[in-house]
Write a protein that holds these residues in place. Sequence first.
Motif, PDB file in Angstrom:
ATOM      1  N   GLN A  11      -7.848  -3.269  -0.950  1.00 36.71           N
ATOM      2  CA  GLN A  11      -6.893  -4.092  -0.197  1.00 36.71           C
ATOM      3  C   GLN A  11      -7.566  -5.395   0.254  1.00 36.71           C
ATOM      4  OE1 GLN A  11      -5.195  -1.556   2.745  1.00 36.71           O
ATOM      5  NE2 GLN A  11      -3.585  -2.961   3.294  1.00 36.71           N
ATOM      6  N   GLU A  12      -8.811  -5.284   0.702  1.00 36.63           N
ATOM      7  CA  GLU A  12      -9.558  -6.489   1.104  1.00 36.63           C
ATOM      8  C   GLU A  12      -9.827  -7.381  -0.104  1.00 36.63           C
ATOM      9  OE1 GLU A  12     -10.056  -7.406   4.224  1.00 36.63           O
ATOM     10  OE2 GLU A  12      -8.938  -5.595   4.688  1.00 36.63           O
ATOM     11  N   TRP A  52       0.865  -1.189   0.000  1.00 30.68           N
ATOM     12  CA  TRP A  52       0.000   0.000   0.000  1.00 30.68           C
ATOM     13  C   TRP A  52       0.891   1.226   0.000  1.00 30.68           C
ATOM     14  CZ3 TRP A  52      -0.590   4.026   3.626  1.00 30.68           C
ATOM     15  CH2 TRP A  52      -1.705   4.850   3.432  1.00 30.68           C
ATOM     16  N   ARG A 110      -8.931   1.167   0.286  1.00 28.31           N
ATOM     17  CA  ARG A 110      -8.964   0.306   1.473  1.00 28.31           C
ATOM     18  C   ARG A 110      -9.777  -0.962   1.209  1.00 28.31           C
ATOM     19  NH1 ARG A 110      -8.539  -2.727   4.580  1.00 28.31           N
ATOM     20  NH2 ARG A 110      -8.050  -2.695   6.799  1.00 28.31           N
ATOM     21  N   MET A 111     -10.917  -0.793   0.533  1.00 26.02           N
ATOM     22  CA  MET A 111     -11.707  -1.964   0.188  1.00 26.02           C
ATOM     23  C   MET A 111     -10.980  -2.796  -0.867  1.00 26.02           C
ATOM     24  SD  MET A 111     -13.757  -1.630   2.452  1.00 26.02           S
ATOM     25  CE  MET A 111     -14.162  -3.350   2.208  1.00 26.02           C
ATOM     26  N   SER A 146      -9.418   6.910  -0.430  1.00 28.09           N
ATOM     27  CA  SER A 146      -8.963   6.046   0.660  1.00 28.09           C
ATOM     28  C   SER A 146      -9.958   4.913   0.919  1.00 28.09           C
ATOM     29  CB  SER A 146      -8.728   6.858   1.928  1.00 28.09           C
ATOM     30  OG  SER A 146      -9.934   7.385   2.407  1.00 28.09           O
ATOM     31  N   ARG A 147     -11.243   5.236   0.845  1.00 30.61           N
ATOM     32  CA  ARG A 147     -12.231   4.174   1.081  1.00 30.61           C
ATOM     33  C   ARG A 147     -12.173   3.126  -0.019  1.00 30.61           C
ATOM     34  NH1 ARG A 147     -17.666   6.415   4.051  1.00 30.61           N
ATOM     35  NH2 ARG A 147     -16.570   6.795   5.998  1.00 30.61           N
ATOM     36  N   GLN A 174      -3.440   6.809  -4.082  1.00 31.29           N
ATOM     37  CA  GLN A 174      -3.176   5.646  -3.236  1.00 31.29           C
ATOM     38  C   GLN A 174      -3.232   4.408  -4.120  1.00 31.29           C
ATOM     39  OE1 GLN A 174      -5.633   5.410   0.316  1.00 31.29           O
ATOM     40  NE2 GLN A 174      -4.929   7.408   1.078  1.00 31.29           N
ATOM     41  N   LYS A 207     -17.858  -1.679   0.273  1.00 28.15           N
ATOM     42  CA  LYS A 207     -17.765  -2.447   1.523  1.00 28.15           C
ATOM     43  C   LYS A 207     -18.797  -3.584   1.502  1.00 28.15           C
ATOM     44  CE  LYS A 207     -17.005  -1.521   6.443  1.00 28.15           C
ATOM     45  NZ  LYS A 207     -16.961  -0.477   7.483  1.00 28.15           N
TER      46      LYS A 207
END
Lengths: 106, 418
Positions: free
Chosen positions: B384-385, B321, B381-382, B377-378, B332, B406
């Motif tokens: 990454q999952e 990341w 971040r998702m 970022s949201r 990002q 999400k």
Amino acid sequence: MTENTWRRACDVSEVAKDDVKRWDFGGRSFAIFRSQLDEFFVTDNVCTHEHAYLSDGYIDGYTVECPRHAGMFDIRSGKAISPPVCVNLRTFAVKVKQNSVYVLLD
Amino acid sequence: VTNESMVIIGAGHAGCRAAEALRAHGWRGTIRLVEAEGRIPYQRPPLSKAVLAGSASISDSEMFPEGWLGRHEIDFRPGSVAKAIHRDVCRVELVDGSHLSYARLLLATGARARRPDIPGIDNSRVRFLRDAAGAEDLSSQLLSGAHLVIIGGGLIGMEAAASAITRGCAVTVIETAQRLLPRSAPPSIATMIGNLHEDAGVQFKLDSSVVDISGEDQACAVRLGDGTKVLGDVVLVCTGNVPNTELAESAGIAVDDGILVDPYLRTSDDRILAAGDACRVDDQVLGVKIRSESWKSAESQGELAGRNMLGAGVAYNSIPWMWSDQYDKVLQVTGYPDRGCSAVEREMENGSRLVFHLDESSHVVAVSGFGILKDVSRGVRMGQEMVRRRIFANKPMLEDRSIDLKLFVKAESDKPDR
């Protein structure tokens, strides 16, 4: 702000479970968290590292991850738990009354 | 007991985090931290950002709170360079002649700026950006009206361009590829970032090789392949990094574009570990060796190295990341973009964009985002999952900005046939 005062911040329904809402009052920004178990927690909304709103961050259980550099805080205690954050967040007492969320300001 | 010392070579991010982890996980013996630059350990990300922009100094981003090294009884050796590792007797020899015995040794030797083979690269107006001294020196040259020529349109070059523009400098960026950020961002995002820079006044010379650099009276000239000369007061060369592997190599430790380490960050000598920019680690997701140059990797590898020096035996499994600030926007990236062979793009209402990188079997292997912090970022971040859980890409859902990522990840993760 004057001495300890309970202020109504929002309706309970405005904060989803496992989510966070930004509340600005008196020139400050607060993060209002609601857990999956319907507990509410309130902290300062601005990350203690560099400027970013934690209400824009990612919630996982009792942690919030800052959107800018992914530092993590415990939303219950405000404790900084993962770098780059190292300074704890301020927390505020919170109560729910008649479907409203109240925050104790100092 | 002579061998009951932990020795860390390199006080960059990985080395410092390892020292911290050693103490946090109960090591009460000696910790020696060998530092080469003769400075108090500092964070590197601000060098190309706030430090160059003149809005912060190095001392604003020190690695440890004041007095931390002393309170934790770290034997801190500023300005010390390791010369050799004598593995047969478990000792490190420093340039000053002293010898440090180790029970475990961590090589956190970092990377240095790559010096491209260009005639005139030794010109007195040429600068590199890698350490605190370099950033301070460059910052002092970025006077309003000065012309900065940047060779290399990668992340560091572009961050330096944004910082110099805010100082009132004229900036020209020269890139050999046909587009900006060829290693760091997908084409659509690179275009968005390029447009932002052009609006701010940055000039670009893409698809341009540098023939030579020469001094000319008050300025210096960078000559391009087509004969054009770009004149500048300062030339900043940002053409990537080279891992500092020489110390390991001369000790007979396995090296190949980085010090090779297993998932536990052990080198070919299991008393010696490596972490951060200098190492290439067995990646648990991809099953290949990866050298990462990001803050996040140095952070998690450093911390893990500290624990594994104490025998924790935990494998490295972080998904890559990284972030970059470009004016008031953020980039990002998570995962492994160079593993992608196709992409799905999601445009958001406010102009932010997410790019989902898919492999041959249409699983998400990386997500890049650019724009407003909240959306980027949201989404990332998702992402990454998605990478961690090997989510299969449902293209219409990834493209549709009304679909909450999400909930999408949760629904896909709960599918029984995965």
